[in-house]
Scaffold this active site. Structure first.
Site, PDB file in Angstrom:
ATOM      1  CE  LYS A 116       0.845   1.538   4.364  1.00  0.00           C
ATOM      2  NZ  LYS A 116       1.779   2.560   4.553  1.00  0.00           N
ATOM      3  CB  THR A 125       0.329  -6.898   2.573  1.00  0.00           C
ATOM      4  OG1 THR A 125      -0.605  -7.365   1.615  1.00  0.00           O
ATOM      5  CG2 THR A 125       1.730  -7.178   2.081  1.00  0.00           C
ATOM      6  CG  ASP A 158      -0.526  -0.009   8.014  1.00  0.00           C
ATOM      7  OD1 ASP A 158      -1.363   0.896   8.210  1.00  0.00           O
ATOM      8  OD2 ASP A 158       0.680   0.210   7.809  1.00  0.00           O
TER       9      ASP A 158
HETATM   10  P1  ATP Z   1       4.365  -0.421   7.656  1.00  0.00           P
HETATM   11  O1  ATP Z   1       4.158   0.391   6.419  1.00  0.00           O
HETATM   12  O2  ATP Z   1       3.220  -1.347   7.992  1.00  0.00           O
HETATM   13  O3  ATP Z   1       4.887   0.347   8.830  1.00  0.00           O
HETATM   14  P2  ATP Z   1       6.856  -1.196   6.538  1.00  0.00           P
HETATM   15  O4  ATP Z   1       6.565  -1.339   5.086  1.00  0.00           O
HETATM   16  O5  ATP Z   1       7.470   0.083   6.970  1.00  0.00           O
HETATM   17  O6  ATP Z   1       5.536  -1.477   7.330  1.00  0.00           O
HETATM   18  P3  ATP Z   1       7.789  -3.870   6.770  1.00  0.00           P
HETATM   19  O7  ATP Z   1       8.255  -4.230   5.410  1.00  0.00           O
HETATM   20  O8  ATP Z   1       6.525  -4.471   7.240  1.00  0.00           O
HETATM   21  O9  ATP Z   1       7.787  -2.302   6.989  1.00  0.00           O
HETATM   22  O10 ATP Z   1       8.992  -4.226   7.767  1.00  0.00           O
HETATM   23  C1  ATP Z   1       9.163  -3.613   9.029  1.00  0.00           C
HETATM   24  C2  ATP Z   1       9.982  -4.556   9.884  1.00  0.00           C
HETATM   25  O11 ATP Z   1       9.158  -5.650  10.205  1.00  0.00           O
HETATM   26  C3  ATP Z   1      11.174  -5.105   9.127  1.00  0.00           C
HETATM   27  O12 ATP Z   1      12.328  -4.492   9.572  1.00  0.00           O
HETATM   28  C4  ATP Z   1      11.161  -6.582   9.420  1.00  0.00           C
HETATM   29  O13 ATP Z   1      12.224  -6.924  10.299  1.00  0.00           O
HETATM   30  C5  ATP Z   1       9.875  -6.857  10.180  1.00  0.00           C
HETATM   31  N1  ATP Z   1       8.992  -7.861   9.561  1.00  0.00           N
HETATM   32  C6  ATP Z   1       8.244  -8.722  10.250  1.00  0.00           C
HETATM   33  N2  ATP Z   1       7.527  -9.511   9.447  1.00  0.00           N
HETATM   34  C7  ATP Z   1       7.799  -9.135   8.184  1.00  0.00           C
HETATM   35  C8  ATP Z   1       7.350  -9.592   6.923  1.00  0.00           C
HETATM   36  N3  ATP Z   1       6.481 -10.608   6.788  1.00  0.00           N
HETATM   37  N4  ATP Z   1       7.808  -8.951   5.831  1.00  0.00           N
HETATM   38  C9  ATP Z   1       8.685  -7.926   5.971  1.00  0.00           C
HETATM   39  N5  ATP Z   1       9.167  -7.486   7.148  1.00  0.00           N
HETATM   40  C10 ATP Z   1       8.725  -8.067   8.257  1.00  0.00           C
END
Ligand code: ATP
Length: 321
Positions: free
Chosen positions: A11, A109, A141
């Protein structure tokens, strides 16, 4: 053993306004969220042993209890102990296409996909509201990731009001691969710098009724909502907004540089997504998106800078097979 394959889209935030502090320690938000076609593939399979196994092809993604997909299985096993006992453990394989720690809800997601996958694997027949309630327990989210499309998100981000889908936009995403911004840091920094200004925003459109420590009188996401309802592409581009830019841009010069590069090369609009560090730009065609990408790439010739061209998506989690 049965297995399912699911598409889990990322998203972006077309709008993110922080309205105040909540009694539960979170922030009260007014957001407009948009799914994009850039997506992970999540495969879920029943295994004989009573264990949770997570595999991922991206080295930065944890495979233990800190993975949100793992936590989704854990939650479901607690909510439906009979199914856990009857069907055994679960193996999750994540093919990671969404940049990690990027403000694109990659973890959320994946968790949403696991909820849908387990609903099918365990033949639960959960309704959308039941799935949404479980999703909200996993993270703010996750409910949006489940439903997808275009939506207003209020409360912590988990209260959703769908908007008509916008399918005409292309999106260029850019992120420095070696750069991560902690979501917790971004919100805490915003609180310490700007909590004295909560609720003083100009503009008038929507009342907030949720219990808050310092409630604002009005928020001004309404102009963006109106632009979306009118499908006014130019206006949507102009009204992109994200309060967290106020703390991230001054502290991360690379993100600021990206924002400026996109701003100077004719996109409909550009903004940081969520807590960053991904910056996105909206375009009216794939050709324009490719041209924009090349322009920014030549302006910032950094081999660590990753680019993705994608499109608005009108769906959340999808079952492939
Ligand atoms: P949001 O926009 O929901 O805050 P984000 O896009 O900033 O999320 P993510 O890619 O979800 O960030 O990753 C944030 C942290 O979560 C990463 O540093 C990772 O260590 C951890 N994490 C836990 N589960 C997952 C997953 N399934 N995929 C990616 N990262 C994950």
């Amino acid at each position: 053993m049965r297995s399912y394959s699911l598409i889990a889209p990322a998203k972006i935030n077309l709008y993110l306004e922080i309205l105040g502090d909540r009694a539960d320690g979170y922030h009260e938000l007014a957001m407009i969220l948009q799914s994009v076609e850039l997506a992970d593939q999540v495969n879920i399979r029943a295994i004989g042993t009573q264990t949770i196994q997570v595999h991922c092809d991206h080295p930065q993604v944890p495979l233990d209890k800190t993975n949100l997909a793992y936590r989704a299985v854990e939650l479901m096993s607690q909510e439906f102990p009979d199914c856990w006992a009857q069907f055994g453990g679960v193996e999750i394989s994540i093919q990671k296409n969404i940049p990690v720690a990027a403000g694109l809800a990659g973890g959320s997601t994946n968790a949403a996909a696991v909820l849908v996958g387990l609903d099918m694997l365990w033949q639960l027949g959960l309704t959308q509201p039941e799935l949404q309630e479980l999703a909200a327990k996993l993270g703010s989210d996750v409910p949006f990731c489940l439903a997808g499309g275009t939506a207003i998100a209020t409360g912590r981000g988990e209260e959703l009001d769908p908007l008509p889908s916008l399918d005409s936009f292309y999106v260029v995403l850019a992120k420095h691969q070696n750069l991560a911004v902690s979501t917790a840091w971004a919100y805490q920094s915003y609180r310490s710098q700007f909590s004295n200004t909560y609720g003083r925003s100009e503009g008038v459109d929507k009342s907030i009724t949720t219990e808050m420590i310092n409630p604002p009188t009005r928020v001004h996401s309404g102009s963006m909502v109106q632009a979306i309802l009118n499908k006014n592409v130019a206006k949507i581009g102009q009204l992109l907004y994200n309060d967290l830019e106020q703390v991230v841009l001054p502290n991360y010069p690379q993100v600021l540089q990206l924002r400026q590069a996109f701003e100077n090369c004719g996109a409909l609009g550009t903004m940081m997504s969520g807590s960053g560090p991904t910056v996105f730009a909206l375009c009216q065609s794939q050709e324009q998106a490719q041209a924009l990408l090349q322009h920014v790439q030549s302006e910032i010739p950094d081999p660590n800078l990753g680019f993705w061209v994608t499109k608005f998506a009108s769906h959340g989690i999808q079952i492939v097979s």
